[in-house]
Write an enzyme that holds these catalytic residues in place. Structure first.
Site, short mmCIF file in Angstrom:
data_model
loop_
_atom_site.label_atom_id
_atom_site.label_comp_id
_atom_site.label_asym_id
_atom_site.label_seq_id
_atom_site.Cartn_x
_atom_site.Cartn_y
_atom_site.Cartn_z
N ALA A 78 0.84 -1.20 0.00
CA ALA A 78 0.00 0.00 0.00
C ALA A 78 0.87 1.24 0.00
CB ALA A 78 -0.92 0.01 1.22
N ASP A 79 0.36 2.29 -0.62
CA ASP A 79 1.07 3.56 -0.60
C ASP A 79 0.07 4.70 -0.76
OD1 ASP A 79 3.94 4.69 -0.62
OD2 ASP A 79 2.92 5.83 -2.19
N GLN A 80 0.48 5.87 -0.31
CA GLN A 80 -0.37 7.06 -0.43
C GLN A 80 0.49 8.25 -0.83
OE1 GLN A 80 -2.04 9.13 3.16
NE2 GLN A 80 -3.99 8.42 2.31
#
Length: 202
Positions: A78-80
């Site tokens: 996951a990344d933002q």
């Protein structure tokens, strides 16, 4: 009874407390094994400039890195990214940088792009990216200072200098988008995929 029907727990390629809590609260057993990748290096090598594409690439690279060490396991990366117009932001390295980020975001609307990727045996089997739009209220220097004093380490552990699930919520006039996207894990699409794969009891 457990909701999880997989023979082994999901692997979360992240040390994010918020992401871990989202999975835990959804009843998904997991092992957190952070991916040791050079995020800036991956971003620069990719040549990508779109915040959504950058988040998607980093989420996938994190999952791939951990998947290499765990054959057969389902790994979630996951990344933002945070974007203000064409400008993207990284986690502030220190309080001074957090102050600068908050000054820049004050009174303006920015976007949070959250991406996930599921990888098994080095192959991406599912990916999703979603966006939330955040309008920060006009902050005075005194308010920024007071917030940073109260927020402590939370101000430098999240992109933008805030955690909206904590004291950061006080910084906003308006929030438009999925709650889970804002926290960095588009959970509903993830659960839908796991359900399709018969990994959830309901």
């Amino acid at each position: 009874m457990t909701i999880w029907l997989g023979s082994q727990p999901l692997v979360l390629a992240s040390q994010s407390y918020a992401r871990q809590m989202l999975l835990q609260n959804a009843g998904i057993p997991f092992e957190a094994i952070p991916a040791a990748i050079d995020e800036r290096g991956v971003q620069q090598a990719s040549g990508l400039t779109s915040p959504a594409e950058i988040a998607a690439r980093l989420a996938e690279e994190k999952a791939l890195a951990v998947s290499q060490r765990l054959p057969g396991r389902l790994v979630l990366g996951a990344d933002q990214t945070l974007a203000l117009g064409e400008r993207t932001f990284n986690k502030p390295a220190d309080r001074a940088k957090a102050t600068a980020q908050l000054r820049t975001l004050s009174g303006r609307r920015h976007e949070l792009h959250s991406a996930i990727a599921l990888v098994r045996n080095g192959k991406t089997v599912f990916a999703e990216t979603s966006v939330a739009r955040m309008t920060m209220r006009q902050l005075t220097e005194a308010e920024i200072e007071a917030y940073l004093n109260e927020a402590g380490d939370a101000a430098t552990s999240s992109v933008g200098g805030y955690q909206v699930e904590g004291l950061g919520v006080h910084l906003f006039d308006g929030i438009h988008g999925d709650h889970f996207t804002i926290l960095g894990l588009p959970l509903v699409p993830l659960l839908n995929y796991l359900r399709q794969q018969r990994l959830l009891a309901f």
